[in-house]
Design a protein around this motif. Structure first.
Motif, short mmCIF file in Angstrom:
data_model
loop_
_atom_site.label_atom_id
_atom_site.label_comp_id
_atom_site.label_asym_id
_atom_site.label_seq_id
_atom_site.Cartn_x
_atom_site.Cartn_y
_atom_site.Cartn_z
N GLY A 36 -33.43 -6.27 -9.39
CA GLY A 36 -32.81 -5.27 -9.25
C GLY A 36 -32.88 -3.91 -10.40
N ILE A 37 -33.69 -4.04 -11.38
CA ILE A 37 -34.08 -3.23 -12.09
C ILE A 37 -35.32 -2.28 -11.45
CG2 ILE A 37 -34.94 -2.29 -14.35
CD1 ILE A 37 -33.05 -4.22 -15.60
N SER A 38 -36.09 -3.24 -11.00
CA SER A 38 -37.40 -2.46 -10.60
C SER A 38 -37.03 -1.87 -9.23
CB SER A 38 -38.85 -3.43 -10.54
OG SER A 38 -38.53 -4.51 -9.73
N ALA A 39 -36.11 -2.36 -8.46
CA ALA A 39 -35.67 -1.66 -7.28
C ALA A 39 -35.40 -0.16 -7.34
CB ALA A 39 -34.62 -2.24 -6.70
N ALA A 40 -34.58 0.08 -8.50
CA ALA A 40 -34.28 1.36 -8.91
C ALA A 40 -35.48 2.38 -8.95
CB ALA A 40 -33.82 1.73 -10.02
N LYS A 41 -36.59 1.88 -9.52
CA LYS A 41 -38.15 2.61 -9.40
C LYS A 41 -38.56 2.76 -7.90
CE LYS A 41 -42.44 3.16 -11.25
NZ LYS A 41 -42.98 3.62 -10.02
N THR A 42 -38.43 1.60 -7.15
CA THR A 42 -38.93 1.76 -5.53
C THR A 42 -38.03 2.70 -5.18
OG1 THR A 42 -39.55 -0.55 -5.80
CG2 THR A 42 -39.08 0.38 -3.74
N ILE A 43 -36.67 3.01 -5.14
CA ILE A 43 -35.81 3.92 -4.45
C ILE A 43 -36.09 5.32 -4.93
CG2 ILE A 43 -33.58 4.55 -4.01
CD1 ILE A 43 -32.80 1.29 -4.25
N VAL A 44 -36.38 5.53 -6.22
CA VAL A 44 -36.78 6.70 -6.77
C VAL A 44 -37.88 7.27 -5.98
CG1 VAL A 44 -37.32 8.37 -8.64
CG2 VAL A 44 -35.39 6.59 -8.91
N ASP A 45 -38.90 6.46 -5.83
CA ASP A 45 -40.15 6.67 -5.23
C ASP A 45 -39.93 7.13 -3.74
OD1 ASP A 45 -41.68 6.33 -7.71
OD2 ASP A 45 -42.30 4.21 -7.01
N LEU A 46 -39.26 6.36 -3.15
CA LEU A 46 -38.87 6.78 -1.73
C LEU A 46 -38.41 7.94 -1.53
CD1 LEU A 46 -37.76 3.22 -0.29
CD2 LEU A 46 -39.85 4.38 0.06
N ILE A 47 -37.33 8.54 -2.59
CA ILE A 47 -36.60 9.63 -2.58
C ILE A 47 -37.65 10.73 -2.57
CG2 ILE A 47 -34.75 11.04 -3.60
CD1 ILE A 47 -33.29 8.58 -4.14
N HIS A 48 -38.36 10.67 -3.38
CA HIS A 48 -39.55 11.41 -3.72
C HIS A 48 -40.47 11.76 -2.55
CE1 HIS A 48 -38.54 12.48 -7.73
NE2 HIS A 48 -38.94 11.35 -8.25
N GLU A 49 -40.77 10.76 -1.81
CA GLU A 49 -41.48 10.72 -0.53
C GLU A 49 -40.79 11.50 0.47
OE1 GLU A 49 -42.94 7.55 2.78
OE2 GLU A 49 -42.93 6.85 0.76
N VAL A 50 -39.39 11.16 0.71
CA VAL A 50 -38.61 11.99 1.59
C VAL A 50 -38.60 13.26 1.36
CG1 VAL A 50 -36.34 12.21 2.68
CG2 VAL A 50 -37.29 10.05 2.25
N HIS A 51 -38.59 13.68 -0.14
CA HIS A 51 -38.54 15.30 -0.24
C HIS A 51 -39.96 15.74 -0.09
CE1 HIS A 51 -34.58 15.03 -1.73
NE2 HIS A 51 -34.72 14.51 -2.99
N ALA A 52 -40.81 14.97 -0.11
CA ALA A 52 -42.13 15.42 -0.01
C ALA A 52 -42.55 16.13 1.41
CB ALA A 52 -43.32 14.64 -0.57
N ASN A 53 -41.82 15.16 2.18
CA ASN A 53 -42.09 15.45 3.62
C ASN A 53 -41.08 16.18 4.22
OD1 ASN A 53 -44.59 13.59 3.84
ND2 ASN A 53 -42.95 11.94 4.00
N ASP A 54 -40.05 16.82 3.53
CA ASP A 54 -39.11 17.76 3.97
C ASP A 54 -39.64 19.37 3.94
OD1 ASP A 54 -36.90 19.21 4.82
OD2 ASP A 54 -35.70 18.20 3.39
N PRO A 55 -39.76 19.86 4.92
CA PRO A 55 -40.26 21.12 5.23
C PRO A 55 -39.26 21.97 4.38
CG PRO A 55 -39.55 20.37 7.19
CD PRO A 55 -39.62 19.30 6.34
N HIS A 56 -37.98 21.78 4.43
CA HIS A 56 -37.05 22.58 3.90
C HIS A 56 -36.99 22.56 2.31
CE1 HIS A 56 -35.93 23.44 7.92
NE2 HIS A 56 -35.58 22.19 8.04
#
Length: 225
Positions: free
Chosen positions: A205-225
Motif C-alpha cells: 500500500g505505501i509503495s503504491a502511492a509512489k507508483t501512482i504519483v509516477d503515473l500522474i507525472h507521466e500523464v501530465h508530461a504527455n498532456d499537450p495542454h
C-alpha cells in the motif's frame, strides 16, 4: 529543532501510536512551525522513510503500513484546514476494490498515503464495477484509476481491470488515464499486471502511492495542454 520533531514523529508512527504522533504535531505548531512545514518536512518524509524500510524488508509489519498511512491522512486533513492558501493538488486518483472483492485494508493504506502527498483521492469503496471506475475517473478528471484486488478471480476476471482497460480504449482515454493495480495475486506474479492491462503495479500500500504519483507525472508530461 525540526530534526527532533521528525525523529519523535517517526518514532510514534513506527510504534503505531497515533496519540503520540498528534502530540508531536501539536507541540510543533505551538513552537511556531507552520502547517505547511508539518506536511512537507515531517509527514511526507515519514512516508518516504517507510517506503525505504519496505524496500529493504518486504515483510515489514502490516500494522505499521496501515498506521503510517492512517496517521498521515489524519494529520494532513487537520493541517490542510490551517494552510494560508489552498495547496497545489498534484493530481487526482479514483481508487477502489475490484468487482467481486470486499477487501479494503490495502486500498485504505494507499488512500492515506496519497492524501498526504497532495493527491486528491476519490475512494469508491469495494466491489466496484469497471464502468463506475471509468465514469468516476472521467467525472473527476482523474489521471489514475487504482484497482485493488486481493483474490485471483477479482484480479484476473473479465469484469475487473481487463474491462476497465477495454472501456478506456473504447473511449480513447488510454493516454489520459493510467491504471495501477495491487494486491496479493500481483505479488505472486509480478508480470500479471501486464496480462490484465494495467500500466503499473505495486507490492504494498505505501509503495503504491509512489507508483501512482509516477503515473500522474507521466500523464501530465504527455498532456499537450
Amino acid at each position: 529543532m525540526l530534526d527532533d520533531i521528525i525523529n519523535h514523529y517517526n518514532e510514534a508512527v513506527f510504534d503505531t501510536d497515533k496519540e503520540a504522533a498528534f502530540e508531536v504535531i501539536d507541540n510543533a505548531l505551538a513552537e511556531g512551525y507552520t502547517p505547511e512545514d508539518i506536511i512537507f518536512k515531517v509527514v511526507i518524509p515519514a512516508i518516504n522513510e517507510m517506503m525505504a524500510i519496505i524496500t529493504r524488508d518486504p515483510d515489514a509489519n502490516l500494522a505499521q503500513h496501515f498506521m503510517t498511512a492512517q496517521i498521515a491522512s489524519e494529520v494532513t486533513e487537520k493541517m490542510l484546514r490551517q494552510f494560508k492558501s489552498p495547496p497545489e493538488i498534484l493530481g487526482r486518483v479514483v481508487i477502489g476494490t475490484a468487482i467481486g472483492d470486499l477487501h479494503s485494508l490495502g486500498k485504505r493504506i494507499v488512500s492515506g498515503c496519497l492524501k498526504a502527498m497532495m493527491i486528491e483521492t476519490i475512494d469508491l469503496g469495494v466491489n466496484v464495477a469497471a464502468e463506475r471506475f471509468v465514469d468516476e475517473a472521467n467525472a473527476h478528471k482523474a489521471q489514475v484509476i487504482a484497482i485493488s484486488a486481493m483474490m485471483v478471480h477479482s484480479a484476473t476476471g473479465e469484469n475487473g481491470c481487463r474491462k476497465v482497460r477495454k472501456l478506456l480504449n473504447e473511449q480513447g482515454l488510454e493516454s489520459g488515464i493510467k491504471i495501477a493495480v495491487g494486491g496479493a495475486p500481483f505479488r505472486f506474479d509480478p508480470e500479471l499486471y501486464k496480462t490484465v492491462g494495467a500500466d503499473a503495479w505495486a507490492a504494498d500500500g505505501i509503495s503504491a502511492a509512489k507508483t501512482i504519483v509516477d503515473l500522474i507525472h507521466e500523464v501530465h508530461a504527455n498532456d499537450p495542454h
